[in-house]
Design a protein around this motif. Structure first.
Motif, PDB file in Angstrom:
ATOM      1  N   UNK A  52       0.859  -1.180   0.000  1.00  0.00           N
ATOM      2  CA  UNK A  52       0.000   0.000   0.000  1.00  0.00           C
ATOM      3  C   UNK A  52       0.898   1.233   0.000  1.00  0.00           C
ATOM      4  N   UNK A  53       1.305   1.706  -1.187  1.00  0.00           N
ATOM      5  CA  UNK A  53       2.274   2.806  -1.276  1.00  0.00           C
ATOM      6  C   UNK A  53       1.801   4.076  -0.573  1.00  0.00           C
ATOM      7  N   UNK A  54       0.517   4.388  -0.664  1.00  0.00           N
ATOM      8  CA  UNK A  54      -0.017   5.605  -0.038  1.00  0.00           C
ATOM      9  C   UNK A  54       0.263   5.619   1.456  1.00  0.00           C
ATOM     10  N   UNK A  55       0.239   4.447   2.067  1.00  0.00           N
ATOM     11  CA  UNK A  55       0.427   4.326   3.515  1.00  0.00           C
ATOM     12  C   UNK A  55       1.829   3.839   3.865  1.00  0.00           C
ATOM     13  N   UNK A  56       2.650   3.646   2.863  1.00  0.00           N
ATOM     14  CA  UNK A  56       4.021   3.144   3.052  1.00  0.00           C
ATOM     15  C   UNK A  56       3.996   1.873   3.925  1.00  0.00           C
ATOM     16  N   UNK A  57       3.074   0.973   3.573  1.00  0.00           N
ATOM     17  CA  UNK A  57       2.838  -0.241   4.355  1.00  0.00           C
ATOM     18  C   UNK A  57       2.851  -1.460   3.442  1.00  0.00           C
ATOM     19  N   UNK A  58       3.441  -2.545   3.939  1.00  0.00           N
ATOM     20  CA  UNK A  58       3.381  -3.833   3.256  1.00  0.00           C
ATOM     21  C   UNK A  58       2.692  -4.830   4.178  1.00  0.00           C
ATOM     22  N   UNK A  59       2.018  -5.797   3.562  1.00  0.00           N
ATOM     23  CA  UNK A  59       1.298  -6.816   4.334  1.00  0.00           C
ATOM     24  C   UNK A  59       1.756  -8.190   3.859  1.00  0.00           C
TER      25      UNK A  59
END
Length: 142
Positions: A52-59
């Protein structure tokens, strides 16, 4: 001792997929339904399941058996060839930790979802954690 013959075990193991698994599809469906958009299997360390690039998050969506979810009833060790399995599980856990460190050093928030925790409240908590990282989105290269 295994309860099935070698050929049957081999056929069973070859059917285990690495992408588009049922747990991964459940997470993707839920996050998309609540309005979170993501990319799949981006070229980042460990090839995260969702980015999720907008949130600078990976899952990462981890299976309890393969990634050794602590105190989980699904994290069993096969009775046949336990030395092989112990090494494989140890290597998997060490790789997971190394990848998480690498991503955090690159300023990514890393979220792990365990297959046994795919309930509505757990996924809602995941969505909240992701949204709370909005300020950590992609940085300008000024």
């Amino acid at each position: 001792m295994d309860i099935v013959d070698r050929a049957t075990r081999s056929r069973m193991m070859s059917g285990i997929r690495g992408k588009d698994t049922k747990p991964e599809m459940m997470v993707r469906t839920y996050l998309h339904r609540v309005g979170l958009r993501f990319r799949l299997h981006a070229k980042l360390p460990g090839k995260p399941d969702l980015v999720l690039p907008k949130y600078r998050t990976v899952v990462f969506v981890h299976g309890c058996f393969w990634h050794r979810h602590e105190n989980c009833r699904y994290a069993t060790t096969p009775a046949s060839n336990p030395e092989f399995w112990q090494k494989k599980f140890t290597d998997n856990v060490q790789r997971d930790e190394r990848v998480k460190r690498q991503l955090e050093e690159m300023d990514w928030q890393v979220e792990t979802v365990w297959a046994c925790q795919l309930s509505e409240p757990e996924l809602s908590d995941l969505a909240d954690r992701i949204r709370n990282n909005e300020s950590g989105g992609l940085k300008d290269d000024d």
